[in-house]
Design a protein around this motif. Structure first.
Motif, PDB file in Angstrom:
ATOM      1  N   THR A   3     -66.133  86.407  87.057  1.00  0.00           N
ATOM      2  CA  THR A   3     -65.103  86.462  86.054  1.00  0.00           C
ATOM      3  C   THR A   3     -65.754  85.830  84.765  1.00  0.00           C
ATOM      4  N   ALA A   4     -66.281  84.926  84.835  1.00  0.00           N
ATOM      5  CA  ALA A   4     -66.900  83.934  83.678  1.00  0.00           C
ATOM      6  C   ALA A   4     -67.771  84.897  83.036  1.00  0.00           C
ATOM      7  N   ALA A   5     -68.597  85.601  83.627  1.00  0.00           N
ATOM      8  CA  ALA A   5     -69.636  86.422  83.077  1.00  0.00           C
ATOM      9  C   ALA A   5     -68.948  87.727  82.446  1.00  0.00           C
ATOM     10  N   LEU A   6     -67.856  88.176  82.865  1.00  0.00           N
ATOM     11  CA  LEU A   6     -67.313  89.400  82.399  1.00  0.00           C
ATOM     12  C   LEU A   6     -66.456  88.780  81.179  1.00  0.00           C
ATOM     13  N   SER A   7     -66.104  87.614  81.273  1.00  0.00           N
ATOM     14  CA  SER A   7     -65.162  87.026  80.011  1.00  0.00           C
ATOM     15  C   SER A   7     -66.040  86.726  78.944  1.00  0.00           C
ATOM     16  N   ARG A   8     -67.586  86.399  79.325  1.00  0.00           N
ATOM     17  CA  ARG A   8     -68.594  86.132  78.040  1.00  0.00           C
ATOM     18  C   ARG A   8     -69.040  87.408  77.573  1.00  0.00           C
ATOM     19  N   SER A   9     -68.979  88.595  78.541  1.00  0.00           N
ATOM     20  CA  SER A   9     -69.334  89.874  77.939  1.00  0.00           C
ATOM     21  C   SER A   9     -68.546  90.584  76.987  1.00  0.00           C
ATOM     22  N   HIS A  10     -67.254  90.253  77.583  1.00  0.00           N
ATOM     23  CA  HIS A  10     -65.894  90.846  76.630  1.00  0.00           C
ATOM     24  C   HIS A  10     -65.989  90.146  75.376  1.00  0.00           C
ATOM     25  N   ASN A  11     -66.157  88.936  75.258  1.00  0.00           N
ATOM     26  CA  ASN A  11     -66.098  87.976  74.043  1.00  0.00           C
ATOM     27  C   ASN A  11     -67.400  88.260  73.244  1.00  0.00           C
ATOM     28  N   ARG A  12     -68.484  88.843  73.820  1.00  0.00           N
ATOM     29  CA  ARG A  12     -69.569  89.150  73.002  1.00  0.00           C
ATOM     30  C   ARG A  12     -69.252  90.549  72.472  1.00  0.00           C
ATOM     31  N   LEU A  13     -68.843  91.308  73.395  1.00  0.00           N
ATOM     32  CA  LEU A  13     -68.517  92.651  72.962  1.00  0.00           C
ATOM     33  C   LEU A  13     -67.582  92.760  71.657  1.00  0.00           C
ATOM     34  N   ARG A  14     -66.584  92.019  71.682  1.00  0.00           N
ATOM     35  CA  ARG A  14     -65.363  91.864  70.521  1.00  0.00           C
ATOM     36  C   ARG A  14     -65.996  91.234  69.223  1.00  0.00           C
ATOM     37  N   GLU A  15     -67.420  90.313  69.627  1.00  0.00           N
ATOM     38  CA  GLU A  15     -67.862  89.795  68.475  1.00  0.00           C
ATOM     39  C   GLU A  15     -68.632  90.961  67.660  1.00  0.00           C
ATOM     40  N   LEU A  16     -69.476  91.860  68.501  1.00  0.00           N
ATOM     41  CA  LEU A  16     -70.291  92.617  67.862  1.00  0.00           C
ATOM     42  C   LEU A  16     -69.696  94.074  67.585  1.00  0.00           C
ATOM     43  N   GLU A  58     -70.727  87.306  55.364  1.00  0.00           N
ATOM     44  CA  GLU A  58     -69.867  86.404  56.032  1.00  0.00           C
ATOM     45  C   GLU A  58     -68.699  87.470  56.634  1.00  0.00           C
ATOM     46  N   GLY A  59     -67.981  86.856  57.687  1.00  0.00           N
ATOM     47  CA  GLY A  59     -66.866  87.551  58.060  1.00  0.00           C
ATOM     48  C   GLY A  59     -67.109  88.195  59.432  1.00  0.00           C
ATOM     49  N   GLN A  60     -66.199  89.197  60.132  1.00  0.00           N
ATOM     50  CA  GLN A  60     -66.141  89.528  61.430  1.00  0.00           C
ATOM     51  C   GLN A  60     -67.442  90.479  61.776  1.00  0.00           C
ATOM     52  N   CYS A  61     -67.906  91.246  60.628  1.00  0.00           N
ATOM     53  CA  CYS A  61     -69.062  92.364  60.642  1.00  0.00           C
ATOM     54  C   CYS A  61     -70.408  91.694  60.986  1.00  0.00           C
ATOM     55  N   LYS A  62     -70.591  90.525  60.323  1.00  0.00           N
ATOM     56  CA  LYS A  62     -71.874  90.041  60.350  1.00  0.00           C
ATOM     57  C   LYS A  62     -72.647  89.878  61.814  1.00  0.00           C
ATOM     58  N   PRO A  63     -72.176  89.305  62.735  1.00  0.00           N
ATOM     59  CA  PRO A  63     -72.920  89.578  63.952  1.00  0.00           C
ATOM     60  C   PRO A  63     -73.325  90.732  64.506  1.00  0.00           C
ATOM     61  N   GLY A  64     -72.296  91.650  64.236  1.00  0.00           N
ATOM     62  CA  GLY A  64     -72.505  93.001  64.736  1.00  0.00           C
ATOM     63  C   GLY A  64     -73.621  93.875  63.805  1.00  0.00           C
ATOM     64  N   ILE A  65     -73.391  93.502  62.575  1.00  0.00           N
ATOM     65  CA  ILE A  65     -74.753  93.785  61.706  1.00  0.00           C
ATOM     66  C   ILE A  65     -76.166  93.543  62.116  1.00  0.00           C
ATOM     67  N   GLU A  66     -76.192  92.122  62.298  1.00  0.00           N
ATOM     68  CA  GLU A  66     -77.412  91.570  62.751  1.00  0.00           C
ATOM     69  C   GLU A  66     -77.983  92.291  64.043  1.00  0.00           C
ATOM     70  N   TYR A  67     -77.010  92.442  65.147  1.00  0.00           N
ATOM     71  CA  TYR A  67     -77.538  92.952  66.192  1.00  0.00           C
ATOM     72  C   TYR A  67     -77.668  94.316  66.056  1.00  0.00           C
ATOM     73  N   THR A  68     -77.083  95.270  65.435  1.00  0.00           N
ATOM     74  CA  THR A  68     -77.279  96.574  65.131  1.00  0.00           C
ATOM     75  C   THR A  68     -78.908  96.561  64.372  1.00  0.00           C
ATOM     76  N   ALA A  69     -79.151  96.015  63.237  1.00  0.00           N
ATOM     77  CA  ALA A  69     -80.485  95.958  62.726  1.00  0.00           C
ATOM     78  C   ALA A  69     -81.496  95.682  63.588  1.00  0.00           C
ATOM     79  N   ARG A  70     -81.166  94.870  64.848  1.00  0.00           N
ATOM     80  CA  ARG A  70     -82.289  94.360  65.542  1.00  0.00           C
ATOM     81  C   ARG A  70     -82.397  95.124  66.893  1.00  0.00           C
ATOM     82  N   THR A  71     -81.353  95.008  67.665  1.00  0.00           N
ATOM     83  CA  THR A  71     -81.556  95.585  69.080  1.00  0.00           C
ATOM     84  C   THR A  71     -81.405  97.284  69.103  1.00  0.00           C
ATOM     85  N   VAL A  72     -80.405  97.597  68.395  1.00  0.00           N
ATOM     86  CA  VAL A  72     -80.230  99.207  68.151  1.00  0.00           C
ATOM     87  C   VAL A  72     -81.466  99.756  67.652  1.00  0.00           C
TER      88      VAL A  72
END
Length: 334
Positions: A3-16, A58-72
């Motif tokens: 449950t904790a792992a699912l919660s962390r994954s869900h929060n990470r997904l919402r962040e990105l 800054e703002g909500q888009c920043k973490p997802g943009i960083e992730y996309t530019a690197r991992t994707v």
């Protein structure tokens, strides 16, 4: 625990999600413009992304943009392996393969030397030379992912992508005329186009605009150049390892390079259905376009405008040298 792992994954997904979504929308817009106006999709993705660079500050888009530019980005490079098969490379014989190895090696080495002579870091020469000699924007992104972190790294990457995209479009129009002017045979013309034009799409367009035989040869030679991406990435990673001081050293072969190699080997077995190959190629293309959209959002236009004349001269010189070298080698019978 689950449950904790699912919660962390869900929060990470919402962040990105916000940053990835806006990158994907920019990529979709770039693809639409590319299809309707004929310019390289990578160029449109960069320009549209730079227009939205405020989202990465800054703002909500920043973490997802960083992730996309690197991992994707890394995912897109790994999926390039589905473009390669060993039988395709073997079909043309050893001469085109030897030509590709010579051309890629000499172009990159010369680019590094000239970059140092012009006052740039040798890694900038490796980046521009690799993009010119291998496969344009895809190679620039792959090499950037393998090179060590540097304050000017993203700026150099974006400049290189813009440069090779623009030069590749010019080459798609001009190089078939050069092939006719030098009276190259259909096979020689295919080798010439495949060994000199930067991006795969432009190679295909230029080759088949001349003849089917030329298009087939150009495509296979281009895929030979794509195959050179792996050893060049290994060299770039060795440089990164040599420059790392203390701490954990990066692996000799990055994960995305391992994925590239594994997929190329699997694809060479003939077990991969054409539909899966096409799907992998489409996913690779979309991943790279989405990643370059995110990289564009991380860069301001005024930074690129300040690069000066020398980097432009370096990339144009690399392109002209590549054409001259291939023509000379073809005249020698390679």
């Amino acid at each position: 625990m689950n449950t904790a792992a699912l919660s962390r994954s869900h929060n990470r997904l919402r962040e990105l999600a916000p940053g990835f979504a806006v990158s994907a929308m920019v990529a979709a817009a770039a693809s639409f413009l590319s299809e309707h106006y004929g310019a390289p999709v990578m160029l449109f993705a960069l320009l549209l992304g730079m227009a939205l660079n405020f989202l990465s500050v800054e703002g909500q888009c920043k973490p997802g943009i960083e992730y996309t530019a690197r991992t994707v980005l890394r995912l897109g490079v790994a999926l390039l392996g589905l473009r390669l098969t060993l039988p395709q490379i073997a079909a043309l014989g050893w001469k085109p393969a030897a030509l590709v190895v010579v051309v890629v090696t000499v172009t990159i080495v010369l680019s590094i030397v000239v970059a140092r002579w012009l006052g740039f870091n040798r890694l900038f020469g490796l980046l521009t030379g690799g993009a010119t000699a291998i496969c344009g924007a895809s190679a620039a992104l792959a090499l950037s992912a393998a090179l060590p972190t540097h304050p000017q790294k993203e700026k150099a990457t974006l400049f290189t992508v813009i440069g090779v995209s623009a030069l590749s479009t010019i080459a798609m129009i001009a190089y078939p005329m050069i092939a006719r002017w030098f009276d190259l045979s259909p096979l020689q013309a295919g080798v010439f186009l495949g060994a000199t034009i930067h991006d795969v799409a432009q190679v295909v367009g230029a080759g088949y605009s001349m003849s089917r035989e030329t298009g087939d040869a150009a495509t296979v030679v281009k895929l030979m150049r794509v195959a050179m991406l792996l050893p060049v990435i290994v060299c770039a990673t060795m440089v990164t390892r040599a420059q790392s001081t203390g701490g954990k050293r990066p692996p000799l072969l990055p994960g995305f390079a391992v994925g590239f190699l594994v997929l190329a080997c699997i694809n060479s077995t003939g077990w991969v259905p054409p539909a899966v190959q096409h799907l992998g190629n489409d996913l690779s293309r979309w991943a790279l376009v989405i990643a370059i959209s995110a990289l564009g959002m991380k860069t301001q236009l005024k930074e690129l405008a300040s690069v000066g004349f020398k980097p432009i001269a370096l990339m144009v010189g690399e392109t002209v040298f590549l054409v001259a070298l291939v023509l000379v080698l073809l005249r020698w019978g390679m």
